[in-house]
Scaffold this active site. Structure first.
Site, mmCIF file in Angstrom:
data_model
loop_
_atom_site.group_PDB
_atom_site.id
_atom_site.type_symbol
_atom_site.label_atom_id
_atom_site.label_comp_id
_atom_site.label_asym_id
_atom_site.label_seq_id
_atom_site.Cartn_x
_atom_site.Cartn_y
_atom_site.Cartn_z
ATOM 1 N N SER A 208 -28.693 2.452 -40.839
ATOM 2 C CA SER A 208 -30.027 3.023 -40.846
ATOM 3 C C SER A 208 -30.875 2.378 -41.933
ATOM 4 O O SER A 208 -31.028 1.168 -41.940
ATOM 5 C CB SER A 208 -29.915 4.542 -41.018
ATOM 6 O OG SER A 208 -31.044 5.159 -40.496
ATOM 7 N N LYS A 212 -31.262 -1.886 -42.771
ATOM 8 C CA LYS A 212 -32.424 -2.766 -42.959
ATOM 9 C C LYS A 212 -32.223 -3.588 -44.248
ATOM 10 O O LYS A 212 -32.428 -4.807 -44.275
ATOM 11 C CB LYS A 212 -33.718 -1.935 -43.082
ATOM 12 C CG LYS A 212 -33.926 -0.876 -41.981
ATOM 13 C CD LYS A 212 -35.213 -0.078 -42.215
ATOM 14 C CE LYS A 212 -35.205 1.349 -41.698
ATOM 15 N NZ LYS A 212 -35.200 1.585 -40.292
ATOM 16 N N HIS A 350 -27.772 8.785 -33.498
ATOM 17 C CA HIS A 350 -27.920 8.020 -34.735
ATOM 18 C C HIS A 350 -26.827 8.442 -35.715
ATOM 19 O O HIS A 350 -26.780 9.598 -36.134
ATOM 20 C CB HIS A 350 -29.306 8.362 -35.299
ATOM 21 C CG HIS A 350 -29.719 7.544 -36.467
ATOM 22 N ND1 HIS A 350 -30.039 6.209 -36.368
ATOM 23 C CD2 HIS A 350 -29.879 7.881 -37.770
ATOM 24 C CE1 HIS A 350 -30.390 5.761 -37.565
ATOM 25 N NE2 HIS A 350 -30.293 6.752 -38.427
HETATM 26 C C1 GCU Z 1 -35.791 7.798 -40.934
HETATM 27 C C2 GCU Z 1 -36.580 6.509 -40.844
HETATM 28 C C3 GCU Z 1 -35.746 5.379 -40.265
HETATM 29 C C4 GCU Z 1 -34.436 5.268 -41.003
HETATM 30 C C5 GCU Z 1 -33.742 6.610 -41.054
HETATM 31 C C6 GCU Z 1 -32.498 6.650 -41.930
HETATM 32 O O1 GCU Z 1 -35.550 8.272 -39.657
HETATM 33 O O2 GCU Z 1 -37.715 6.749 -40.071
HETATM 34 O O3 GCU Z 1 -36.429 4.160 -40.321
HETATM 35 O O4 GCU Z 1 -33.616 4.282 -40.423
HETATM 36 O O5 GCU Z 1 -34.604 7.571 -41.627
HETATM 37 O O6 GCU Z 1 -32.317 5.834 -42.820
HETATM 38 O O7 GCU Z 1 -31.702 7.550 -41.721
#
Ligand code: GCU
Length: 373
Positions: A208, A212, A350
């Site tokens: 998540s 990135k 997720h």
């Molecule tokens: C939020 C955010 C995402 C990210 C996520 C996480 O949902 O919008 O971009 O990947 O958090 O890190 O759990």
């Protein structure tokens, strides 16, 4: 390709129009240019690499698991204009006759990596599974580099240590993602000094938000032999143009501290970005790259994540490596591989699960353990 994606920036065309057609020219001209574009427009410029002041303190070291592994805690310490900083790395290493490859996990959202109960494999950080497959399990918490969940004006964490206080922050100053990626490289600095670790075979895994950051770490630091991005979505592996779920406007409003200020100028204007995420993925080549999605993760958008990887394949071809054995999204729970890339779509939401880790290690068993021997 779907018309909603518009025109994507070209992997092989430099801003001066030069068409790159060899690995040497890619390295010389296009690769550095893409890194700079990401610094300028997305992550910001890290003011320091490995600081001269870098120090490693062994906090504890003990043999565990009936003598089959060693558990270490190392503090990575540094000094900058703002004073001293440190973060802790947790390391489990299987004891064998030779050095072992390693998986680093960049933990998020307060996930506990310090209190790992070895007898209860945690899904997001299954240390016993990792050790049993012959890898060291190394982890750090990204929040120790820069706090998450609130925008504190970059006073804490490594920004507070390395940024000068007498100047205003510039629109290309480094944000949290860049600080987290910087931390991954400092972990790598430590691993290079550990005689039990094969530092030529180190994988970095992010999930998540840290998925990135790990892509950025892998782009900047070519010591990572395998980069794994799990459910990284918007501003991770997913193509931004025409993306479903989270868009730049959402991510920049929801988490303004993650990226630099220039990135915010592209809210609702993804088409004007000089990059898209296939270029970030291309920076990992010719090293190993694995992207993982989850079927119900609509916010991250699996289709756009898969497309990011597909569009990064030409750079692997340029280096003589075959692409993914698929040009459509594979069915759930059916990983697909190319010579240096891999992908799976896990069934479900997720998350980072034991199944995901199994897939990463299946890929690493075939590619990381042997690819560079
Ligand atoms: C939020 C955010 C995402 C990210 C996520 C996480 O949902 O919008 O971009 O990947 O958090 O890190 O759990």
């Amino acid at each position: 390709m779907d018309a909603s994606r518009g025109t994507l920036p070209e992997v092989f065309v430099c801003s001066n129009g030069l068409q790159v057609s060899t690995p040497e020219d890619w390295r010389r001209f296009r690769r550095p240019e893409i890194v700079e574009l990401y610094r300028e427009y997305v992550y910001g410029r890290e003011p320091v690499g490995r600081p001269d002041s870098l120090r490693f303190q062994v906090v504890m070291e003990e043999v565990v698991m009936q003598g089959t592994a060693v558990h270490k805690q190392i503090d990575i310490e540094y000094t900058g204009v703002g004073g001293d900083g440190r973060f802790r790395v947790h390391i489990y290493i299987p004891l064998t006759k030779s050095k072992v490859p390693a998986f680093i996990y960049a933990a998020i959202k307060g996930q506990s990596v310090s209190e790992v109960k070895l007898e209860e494999c945690s899904s997001y950080w299954p240390v016993e599974d990792i050790l049993s497959r012959g890898y060291a399990a190394v982890s750090y918490s990204v929040e120790d580099l820069d706090p998450d969940f609130f925008d504190e004006g970059y006073r804490n964490g490594v920004h507070g240590i390395f940024d000068s206080r007498d100047r205003l922050r510039s629109p290309d100053a480094w944000g949290a993602m860049s600080a987290w990626a910087w931390g991954a490289s400092r972990v790598m600095d430590y691993l290079e000094s550990d005689s039990l670790i094969d530092s030529e075979r180190v994988a970095i895994v992010g999930y998540s938000r840290s998925g990135k950051a790990c892509l950025w770490a892998g782009a900047l630091d070519e010591r990572f032999a395998l980069v794994v991005s799990n459910n990284s979505g918007c501003s991770g592996a997913a193509i931004s143009r025409g993306k479903a779920g989270e868009r730049l406007l959402n991510i920049n409003r929801g988490n303004p501290h993650w990226f630099n200020d220039n990135y915010k100028k592209f809210n609702e204007r993804e088409d004007e970005l000089p990059i898209d995420q296939h270029l970030l993925l291309s920076l990992i080549a010719p090293r190993l790259l694995y992207v993982a999605s989850a079927s119900e993760d609509n916010w991250a958008d699996p289709e756009s994540e898969f497309l990011g990887l597909l569009l990064a394949q030409p750079i692997y071809s340029l280096h003589g490596f075959s692409g993914l054995d698929a040009d459509q999204m594979p069915p759930v729970n059916s990983p697909v591989y190319g010579e240096r890339v891999g992908y799976h779509l896990r069934e479900g939401k997720h998350d980072l699960t034991r199944y995901d880790w199994k897939c990463f290690m299946d890929f690493a068993d075939r590619k990381l353990k042997h690819a560079y021997s």
